[in-house]
Design a protein around this motif. Structure first.
Motif, PDB file in Angstrom:
ATOM      1  N   ALA A 401       0.828  -1.206   0.000  1.00  0.00           N
ATOM      2  CA  ALA A 401       0.000   0.000   0.000  1.00  0.00           C
ATOM      3  C   ALA A 401       0.862   1.257   0.000  1.00  0.00           C
ATOM      4  O   ALA A 401       0.532   2.255  -0.665  1.00  0.00           O
ATOM      5  N   LEU A 402       1.970   1.224   0.717  1.00  0.00           N
ATOM      6  CA  LEU A 402       2.876   2.378   0.741  1.00  0.00           C
ATOM      7  C   LEU A 402       3.443   2.658  -0.642  1.00  0.00           C
ATOM      8  O   LEU A 402       3.507   3.820  -1.083  1.00  0.00           O
ATOM      9  N   LEU A 403       3.844   1.618  -1.358  1.00  0.00           N
ATOM     10  CA  LEU A 403       4.379   1.814  -2.707  1.00  0.00           C
ATOM     11  C   LEU A 403       3.311   2.341  -3.652  1.00  0.00           C
ATOM     12  O   LEU A 403       3.587   3.226  -4.485  1.00  0.00           O
ATOM     13  N   LEU A 404       2.102   1.822  -3.547  1.00  0.00           N
ATOM     14  CA  LEU A 404       1.035   2.301  -4.427  1.00  0.00           C
ATOM     15  C   LEU A 404       0.715   3.773  -4.161  1.00  0.00           C
ATOM     16  O   LEU A 404       0.481   4.549  -5.106  1.00  0.00           O
ATOM     17  N   ILE A 405       0.707   4.172  -2.901  1.00  0.00           N
ATOM     18  CA  ILE A 405       0.472   5.586  -2.573  1.00  0.00           C
ATOM     19  C   ILE A 405       1.594   6.451  -3.146  1.00  0.00           C
ATOM     20  O   ILE A 405       1.344   7.541  -3.685  1.00  0.00           O
ATOM     21  N   ARG A 406       2.821   5.959  -3.046  1.00  0.00           N
ATOM     22  CA  ARG A 406       3.955   6.722  -3.573  1.00  0.00           C
ATOM     23  C   ARG A 406       3.870   6.877  -5.089  1.00  0.00           C
ATOM     24  O   ARG A 406       4.115   7.969  -5.628  1.00  0.00           O
ATOM     25  N   VAL A 407       3.488   5.816  -5.795  1.00  0.00           N
ATOM     26  CA  VAL A 407       3.395   5.887  -7.251  1.00  0.00           C
ATOM     27  C   VAL A 407       2.243   6.770  -7.688  1.00  0.00           C
ATOM     28  O   VAL A 407       2.363   7.593  -8.612  1.00  0.00           O
ATOM     29  N   VAL A 408       1.092   6.631  -7.033  1.00  0.00           N
ATOM     30  CA  VAL A 408      -0.077   7.439  -7.415  1.00  0.00           C
ATOM     31  C   VAL A 408       0.174   8.914  -7.128  1.00  0.00           C
ATOM     32  O   VAL A 408      -0.174   9.798  -7.937  1.00  0.00           O
ATOM     33  N   SER A 409       0.778   9.226  -5.996  1.00  0.00           N
ATOM     34  CA  SER A 409       1.031  10.633  -5.654  1.00  0.00           C
ATOM     35  C   SER A 409       2.029  11.280  -6.613  1.00  0.00           C
ATOM     36  O   SER A 409       1.944  12.493  -6.873  1.00  0.00           O
ATOM     37  N   SER A 410       2.990  10.492  -7.144  1.00  0.00           N
ATOM     38  CA  SER A 410       3.949  11.056  -8.090  1.00  0.00           C
ATOM     39  C   SER A 410       3.415  11.061  -9.522  1.00  0.00           C
ATOM     40  O   SER A 410       3.896  11.833 -10.351  1.00  0.00           O
ATOM     41  N   SER A 411       2.441  10.229  -9.813  1.00  0.00           N
ATOM     42  CA  SER A 411       1.897  10.156 -11.172  1.00  0.00           C
ATOM     43  C   SER A 411       0.735  11.106 -11.394  1.00  0.00           C
ATOM     44  O   SER A 411       0.544  11.616 -12.505  1.00  0.00           O
ATOM     45  N   VAL A 412      -0.054  11.336 -10.367  1.00  0.00           N
ATOM     46  CA  VAL A 412      -1.240  12.192 -10.486  1.00  0.00           C
ATOM     47  C   VAL A 412      -0.958  13.507  -9.775  1.00  0.00           C
ATOM     48  O   VAL A 412      -0.613  13.522  -8.581  1.00  0.00           O
ATOM     49  N   LYS A 413      -1.086  14.594 -10.497  1.00  0.00           N
ATOM     50  CA  LYS A 413      -0.873  15.919  -9.934  1.00  0.00           C
ATOM     51  C   LYS A 413      -2.220  16.527  -9.551  1.00  0.00           C
ATOM     52  O   LYS A 413      -3.175  16.505 -10.329  1.00  0.00           O
ATOM     53  N   ILE A 414      -2.278  17.044  -8.325  1.00  0.00           N
ATOM     54  CA  ILE A 414      -3.514  17.614  -7.796  1.00  0.00           C
ATOM     55  C   ILE A 414      -3.334  19.131  -7.723  1.00  0.00           C
ATOM     56  O   ILE A 414      -2.465  19.629  -6.995  1.00  0.00           O
ATOM     57  N   HIS A 415      -4.145  19.840  -8.479  1.00  0.00           N
ATOM     58  CA  HIS A 415      -4.119  21.305  -8.489  1.00  0.00           C
ATOM     59  C   HIS A 415      -5.547  21.820  -8.508  1.00  0.00           C
ATOM     60  O   HIS A 415      -6.356  21.412  -9.335  1.00  0.00           O
ATOM     61  N   GLY A 416      -5.843  22.705  -7.589  1.00  0.00           N
ATOM     62  CA  GLY A 416      -7.157  23.327  -7.578  1.00  0.00           C
ATOM     63  C   GLY A 416      -8.172  22.566  -6.743  1.00  0.00           C
ATOM     64  O   GLY A 416      -7.969  21.417  -6.326  1.00  0.00           O
ATOM     65  N   SER A 417      -9.275  23.259  -6.502  1.00  0.00           N
ATOM     66  CA  SER A 417     -10.340  22.683  -5.665  1.00  0.00           C
ATOM     67  C   SER A 417     -11.045  21.527  -6.366  1.00  0.00           C
ATOM     68  O   SER A 417     -11.514  20.588  -5.723  1.00  0.00           O
ATOM     69  N   LEU A 418     -11.146  21.595  -7.695  1.00  0.00           N
ATOM     70  CA  LEU A 418     -11.807  20.512  -8.424  1.00  0.00           C
ATOM     71  C   LEU A 418     -11.051  19.199  -8.282  1.00  0.00           C
ATOM     72  O   LEU A 418     -11.650  18.126  -8.137  1.00  0.00           O
TER      73      LEU A 418
END
Length: 576
Positions: A401-418
């Protein structure tokens, strides 16, 4: 004249038959003397031929071929043998269906434990911290700051936070290019080494986590016999971090194999699965050993699915989330999954065939796993279900789970309220999936437990350490007396080291009770469905005359319960 000679020859033949003790029927002897029939000529010990003379024209190639073409045989004369062979064929044909039922059920069990880390664990940790902050207003609850389950949830949350902060310093791109620069054969060796290391980490990792949980929740009135909570916590953080790095290297190696132009590395890695057939099919298996292998296969299949998901996320990120590239990855993903399923089916089919195990045993395995889930929902449950899955299958969800969180957080960029709203909706969707999966699994597990007639076991109290020690002493072997003056030599723990004679000697009950303090208690998960094996385990005794281990065939060990099969034997893939 000729008739008299023939009669004399017949009388001589009868005399030879009577002298040699061979009894022949009269019709057969008459037929033999007349030279008729298809009887063959025989020679006695002195080399003299028995039987009448026949024309050499009868011994022709045409006659031999004609006999071979027209001779017959009757299968019904060996009905039991051919019926057994037919049942083996039917068992092999049933294996894919029964095995996939078990694999599907086990997959959703692993998914339930895996989703728990993302959904309920953060909420339970926040509730525990909120209770700890409001403690001055609410007061102590039964003399405890937090309940044992809440302490474990808080520790898991802190482990995930610290390991994620450490994982942020690991450069995935640099690791990818470093692995890509290696040769194909070197990557193949590295991937095999990583698989072995993953099993070793899994076998020891849950022990580290269990030691931390018990050290943090152990009653304080007991004498302290540990190094402290903080050292155990640091060991757990180090383990989760190293295991996550190891899985990241596995995922990176698989990603390099997917992106190679000639696909040679991917082909070699897939062919490595078929080597597993050679290493397991021709070994002796019993029901408990097959249960170990089935749980290990479930864990391996689920882990491979998560690794494939990570590879797809990394590749989609590199191509700006172009949906067309997903169809480029689909053939390789399908080949990996198909090879895993094919290897599992062939392996289990031939193991059950060679060891005369019925296909119905997989229904018992499903009931065994279902009992774990149902018992964890009881009021007197002594462990969380995610920990029970870790013990049973060797699957530890925290590093994955830690690795998946690390990959998703680096692959998906979160910007804005939407983007935050989308993440929040996705989180609610995960919670919904977790709840629905848990409800369906609980209902299915109750049906499996009811079919196995195991309802009364659900109401038994959890075994304590005292009862476990009593059971361990009760299961010790009783003494087997041979000739007078033959005694067994035991060590300090009461285990037989050598015998004076070749006959096996065993520990008496008095010596076992004297060494009870040094004997280890059984696991808390010993209460389970007992499945009798067709052959009992054989104890090996050391003989003083030869200095070698001998199989004591007369000694039979008690039947093992399926709940005794845990990660200690699963992850090492040890076959007794």
């Amino acid at each position: 004249m000729a008739d008299s000679q023939t009669t004399g020859l017949g009388e001589d033949t009868d005399k030879e038959d009577r002298g040699s003790g061979v009894r022949t029927s009269r019709p057969f002897r008459a037929k033999w003397k007349d030279g008729g029939g298809d009887s063959l000529r025989f020679t006695d010990k002195n080399g003299s031929r028995k039987g009448t003379k026949r024309d050499l024209s009868d011994l022709s190639l045409v006659r031999f071929v004609t006999t071979e073409l027209t001779r017959g045989y009757f299968l019904e004369h060996n009905e039991a043998k051919y019926t057994e062979r037919r049942e083996k064929v039917y068992t092999c044909l049933r294996i894919p269906k029964e095995l996939e039922k078990l694999m599907t059920f086990g997959f959703f069990l692993c998914l339930d434990a895996f989703l728990y880390v993302f959904t309920l664990l953060p909420l339970r940790g926040l509730l525990a911290l909120l209770q700890l902050l409001t403690l001055p207003c609410c007061g102590l609850n039964g003399g405890r700051l937090l309940q044992p389950a809440q302490v474990c949830d808080v520790l898991k949350g802190f482990i995930m936070i610290l390991c994620y902060s450490m994982m942020s310093y690991v450069d995935y791109a640099m690791m990818y290019h470093l692995i890509r620069g290696q040769s194909v054969i070197k990557l193949y060796i590295i991937y095999n080494m990583l698989e072995v290391a993953d099993r070793l980490f899994s076998s020891f990792g849950q022990d580290i986590l269990d030691a931390l949980y018990w050290t943090a929740t152990e009653p304080k009135e007991k004498k302290r016999a540990h190094i402290g909570v903080i050292p155990h916590f640091l060991m757990a953080v180090l383990y989760v971090f190293l295991h996550a790095i190891l899985i990241m290297v596995q995922a990176t190696t698989l990603n390099v194999a997917f992106n190679s132009h000639n696909k040679s590395l991917l082909t070699i890695m897939m062919s490595n699965n078929f080597v597993e057939i050679k290493g397991s099919v021709f070994k002796k298996f019993e029901k408990n050993n097959l249960f170990q292998m089935s749980n290990s296969d479930i864990k391996e299949r689920f882990t491979n699915y998560i690794l494939l998901l990570i590879v797809c996320l990394r590749n989609m990120e590199q191509f700006s989330w172009n949906p067309d590239h997903l169809w480029v990855l689909f053939p390789d993903v399908a080949m990996v999954i198909a090879s895993e399923v094919t290897v599992d089916v062939v392996k289990h089919a031939f193991i059950t065939k060679f060891n005369d195990i019925s296909a119905d045993v997989y229904g018992e395995y499903r009931a065994s796993l279902a009992f774990d889930l149902v018992s964890s929902r009881q009021k007197n449950a002594y462990t969380d279900y995610s920990d029970s899955v870790s013990r049973r299958m060797g699957f530890i969800p925290l590093p994955l789970a830690l690795l998946l969180i690390r990959v998703v957080s680096s692959s998906v960029k979160i910007h804005g309220s939407l983007s935050f709203m989308c993440v929040l909706l996705f989180y609610f969707g995960l919670i919904t999936l977790k709840v629905l999966n848990s409800i369906i699994l609980l209902g299915t597990s109750c049906a499996f437990v009811k079919e196995a007639n195991m309802e009364e076991k659900l109401f038994e109290p959890p075994p304590s350490a005292v009862s476990s020690r009593v059971n361990s002493r009760a299961h010790r072997a009783k003494p087997t007396h041979g000739a007078a003056g033959q005694e067994a030599t035991t060590d300090k723990t009461g285990i037989p080291l050598a015998s004076v004679s070749p006959q096996p000697a065993y520990v008496s009950e008095n010596s076992a009770s004297a060494a009870a303090a040094s004997s280890l208690p059984k696991s808390d998960s010993d209460v389970f469905l007992t499945t009798p094996d067709e052959e009992d385990d054989v104890i090996k005794i050391i003989n003083t005359d030869t200095g070698l281990e001998e199989d004591a065939a007369a000694r039979r060990t008690p039947k093992k319960d399926l709940l005794e099969i845990d990660r200690f034997t699963i992850c090492g893939n040890r076959i007794d």
